[in-house]
Design a protein around this motif. Structure first.
Motif, PDB file in Angstrom:
ATOM      1  N   MET A 162       1.092  -1.063  -0.257  1.00 18.54           N
ATOM      2  CA  MET A 162      -0.255  -0.060   0.000  1.00 18.54           C
ATOM      3  C   MET A 162       1.225   1.267  -0.275  1.00 18.54           C
ATOM      4  O   MET A 162       2.099   1.223   0.603  1.00 18.54           O
ATOM      5  CB  MET A 162      -1.590   0.109   0.940  1.00 18.54           C
ATOM      6  CG  MET A 162      -1.879  -0.814   1.416  1.00 18.54           C
ATOM      7  SD  MET A 162      -2.726  -1.299   2.762  1.00 18.54           S
ATOM      8  CE  MET A 162      -3.951   0.265   2.328  1.00 18.54           C
ATOM      9  N   LYS A 163       0.445   2.301  -1.045  1.00 23.60           N
ATOM     10  CA  LYS A 163       0.944   3.532  -0.519  1.00 23.60           C
ATOM     11  C   LYS A 163       0.895   3.934   0.640  1.00 23.60           C
ATOM     12  O   LYS A 163       2.180   5.325   0.739  1.00 23.60           O
ATOM     13  CB  LYS A 163       0.538   4.678  -1.785  1.00 23.60           C
ATOM     14  CG  LYS A 163       0.800   4.015  -3.655  1.00 23.60           C
ATOM     15  CD  LYS A 163      -0.252   4.484  -4.674  1.00 23.60           C
ATOM     16  CE  LYS A 163       0.215   4.255  -5.680  1.00 23.60           C
ATOM     17  NZ  LYS A 163      -0.089   5.088  -6.499  1.00 23.60           N
ATOM     18  N   GLY A 199       9.835  -0.981   0.721  1.00 23.28           N
ATOM     19  CA  GLY A 199      11.065  -0.425  -0.109  1.00 23.28           C
ATOM     20  C   GLY A 199      10.380   0.509  -1.589  1.00 23.28           C
ATOM     21  O   GLY A 199      10.051   1.462  -1.241  1.00 23.28           O
ATOM     22  N   ASP A 200      11.427   0.567  -3.239  1.00 25.53           N
ATOM     23  CA  ASP A 200      11.195   1.124  -3.721  1.00 25.53           C
ATOM     24  C   ASP A 200       9.723   1.303  -4.585  1.00 25.53           C
ATOM     25  O   ASP A 200       8.359   0.111  -3.978  1.00 25.53           O
ATOM     26  CB  ASP A 200      12.159   0.966  -5.013  1.00 25.53           C
ATOM     27  CG  ASP A 200      12.323   0.096  -5.432  1.00 25.53           C
ATOM     28  OD1 ASP A 200      11.256  -0.978  -4.823  1.00 25.53           O
ATOM     29  OD2 ASP A 200      13.099   0.505  -6.178  1.00 25.53           O
ATOM     30  N   LYS A 239       6.602  -1.949  -3.946  1.00 22.06           N
ATOM     31  CA  LYS A 239       5.557  -1.993  -3.435  1.00 22.06           C
ATOM     32  C   LYS A 239       4.555  -2.285  -4.412  1.00 22.06           C
ATOM     33  O   LYS A 239       3.624  -3.180  -3.561  1.00 22.06           O
ATOM     34  CB  LYS A 239       5.245  -0.391  -2.954  1.00 22.06           C
ATOM     35  CG  LYS A 239       6.514   0.015  -2.243  1.00 22.06           C
ATOM     36  CD  LYS A 239       5.923   0.909  -0.938  1.00 22.06           C
ATOM     37  CE  LYS A 239       4.970   1.100  -0.466  1.00 22.06           C
ATOM     38  NZ  LYS A 239       4.764   0.516   0.919  1.00 22.06           N
ATOM     39  N   ASN A 240       4.413  -2.031  -5.872  1.00 25.89           N
ATOM     40  CA  ASN A 240       3.768  -1.937  -7.016  1.00 25.89           C
ATOM     41  C   ASN A 240       3.539  -3.115  -6.834  1.00 25.89           C
ATOM     42  O   ASN A 240       2.027  -4.094  -7.793  1.00 25.89           O
ATOM     43  CB  ASN A 240       3.727  -1.259  -8.083  1.00 25.89           C
ATOM     44  CG  ASN A 240       2.766   0.187  -8.625  1.00 25.89           C
ATOM     45  OD1 ASN A 240       2.905   0.323  -7.001  1.00 25.89           O
ATOM     46  ND2 ASN A 240       4.386   0.952  -9.223  1.00 25.89           N
ATOM     47  N   GLY A 254      -0.642  -9.277  -3.551  1.00 23.91           N
ATOM     48  CA  GLY A 254      -2.323  -9.050  -2.926  1.00 23.91           C
ATOM     49  C   GLY A 254      -3.387  -8.997  -3.574  1.00 23.91           C
ATOM     50  O   GLY A 254      -4.326  -9.497  -2.500  1.00 23.91           O
ATOM     51  N   GLY A 255      -3.156  -8.612  -4.113  1.00 21.81           N
ATOM     52  CA  GLY A 255      -4.417  -8.520  -5.577  1.00 21.81           C
ATOM     53  C   GLY A 255      -5.168  -9.599  -5.746  1.00 21.81           C
ATOM     54  O   GLY A 255      -6.519  -9.746  -5.800  1.00 21.81           O
ATOM     55  N   ILE A 256      -3.819 -10.617  -6.078  1.00 21.54           N
ATOM     56  CA  ILE A 256      -3.951 -11.735  -6.752  1.00 21.54           C
ATOM     57  C   ILE A 256      -4.135 -12.895  -5.405  1.00 21.54           C
ATOM     58  O   ILE A 256      -5.343 -13.536  -5.870  1.00 21.54           O
ATOM     59  CB  ILE A 256      -3.036 -12.504  -7.432  1.00 21.54           C
ATOM     60  CG1 ILE A 256      -2.555 -11.001  -8.646  1.00 21.54           C
ATOM     61  CG2 ILE A 256      -3.292 -13.916  -7.895  1.00 21.54           C
ATOM     62  CD1 ILE A 256      -3.825 -11.563  -9.861  1.00 21.54           C
ATOM     63  N   CYS A 257      -3.926 -12.855  -4.596  1.00 23.96           N
ATOM     64  CA  CYS A 257      -4.987 -13.515  -3.292  1.00 23.96           C
ATOM     65  C   CYS A 257      -5.960 -13.160  -3.161  1.00 23.96           C
ATOM     66  O   CYS A 257      -7.059 -13.777  -2.533  1.00 23.96           O
ATOM     67  CB  CYS A 257      -3.682 -13.521  -2.084  1.00 23.96           C
ATOM     68  SG  CYS A 257      -2.259 -13.638  -2.328  1.00 23.96           S
ATOM     69  N   PHE A 258      -6.272 -12.266  -2.918  1.00 29.15           N
ATOM     70  CA  PHE A 258      -7.890 -11.295  -2.597  1.00 29.15           C
ATOM     71  C   PHE A 258      -8.436 -12.113  -3.566  1.00 29.15           C
ATOM     72  O   PHE A 258     -10.006 -12.661  -3.451  1.00 29.15           O
ATOM     73  CB  PHE A 258      -7.747  -9.969  -2.519  1.00 29.15           C
ATOM     74  CG  PHE A 258      -7.681  -9.901  -0.894  1.00 29.15           C
ATOM     75  CD1 PHE A 258      -7.526 -10.072   0.205  1.00 29.15           C
ATOM     76  CD2 PHE A 258      -6.792  -8.300  -1.214  1.00 29.15           C
ATOM     77  CE1 PHE A 258      -6.889  -9.554   0.807  1.00 29.15           C
ATOM     78  CE2 PHE A 258      -6.553  -7.607   0.006  1.00 29.15           C
ATOM     79  CZ  PHE A 258      -6.417  -7.754   1.092  1.00 29.15           C
TER      80      PHE A 258
END
Length: 219
Positions: A102-103, A109-110, A114-115, A121-125
């Motif tokens: 999350m931003k 890190g960079d 993060k992206n 995380g979105g794929i896991c959801f």
């Protein structure tokens, strides 16, 4: 700021989805059968879940029996157990990974890292929502088919309980959260593809002058 607020909103949806997913997995309210009989004082409410069967009496007594034997269970109950547990595990992993990506957090890190974490995380959801949606649909189909079957007595028919509806809602929340997380990560990458970095181009006169200068040096 817009994508950060969307990620925060998606994270809240994912939290509700995780809690609802765990509650739907553990609650015994997948099947409900109310047998009033001839006397309302002796009314019985029978509830069946993935892990236990419970009976509630109108006198206030409540008893539950665990389902120890796995092989004696129907196929759709075994499949619902497996997929719901996988949904809970994937959604928990998604919460941990999305927190890093999350931003609004200082972890990960960079920007590229993060992206990537946000997308993972979105794929896991999304996978957790799919794993939670499949058993609830299959379980509801079995309940409706047995309810409409004329050969089954009325006392053995059941209706969908609260855990089924909780599983539906939780799966929908997880799917929405996963789509938002994945789309928020793609926006920055698409902007880089559409607007590539500008490169300095030399004019033809500059190139000729530089070429002439270099040739004179060798004479």
């Amino acid at each position: 700021m817009v994508s950060a607020s969307l990620q925060s909103f998606a994270f809240i949806l994912a939290l509700f989805g995780v809690f609802g997913d765990i509650a739907a997995t553990l609650l015994p309210h997948w099947k409900v059968n109310a047998d009033v009989g001839s006397n309302i004082i002796t009314a019985i409410t029978q509830m069946q879940g993935l892990w236990m069967d419970c009976t509630w009496y109108s006198t206030g007594m409540f008893s539950c029996t665990l389902k120890y034997s796995i092989l004696s269970l129907p196929v759709y109950v075994q499949a619902a157990r497996t997929t719901m547990v996988l949904s809970c595990i994937l959604s928990a992993f998604g919460i941990c990974i999305a927190t890093v990506g999350m931003k609004c957090t200082r972890l990960g890190g960079d920007t590229d890292s993060k992206n990537n974490a946000c997308f993972a995380g979105g794929i896991c959801f999304i996978l957790a929502g799919i794993f939670g949606l499949v058993p609830t649909c299959w379980y509801t189909r079995e309940i409706i088919s047995s309810f409409l079957d004329q050969t089954i007595p009325e006392s053995s028919k059941h209706e969908p309980g609260g855990a089924v509806y909780t599983g539906f809602i939780s799966a929908g929340l997880l799917l929405i959260a996963g789509v938002i997380f994945c789309s928020s990560c793609f926006k920055r990458q698409q902007g880089a593809w559409i607007y590539p970095p500008k490169q300095h181009h030399f004019s033809s006169t500059e190139q000729e002058s530089n070429a002439g200068y270099s040739l004179k040096d060798y004479v």
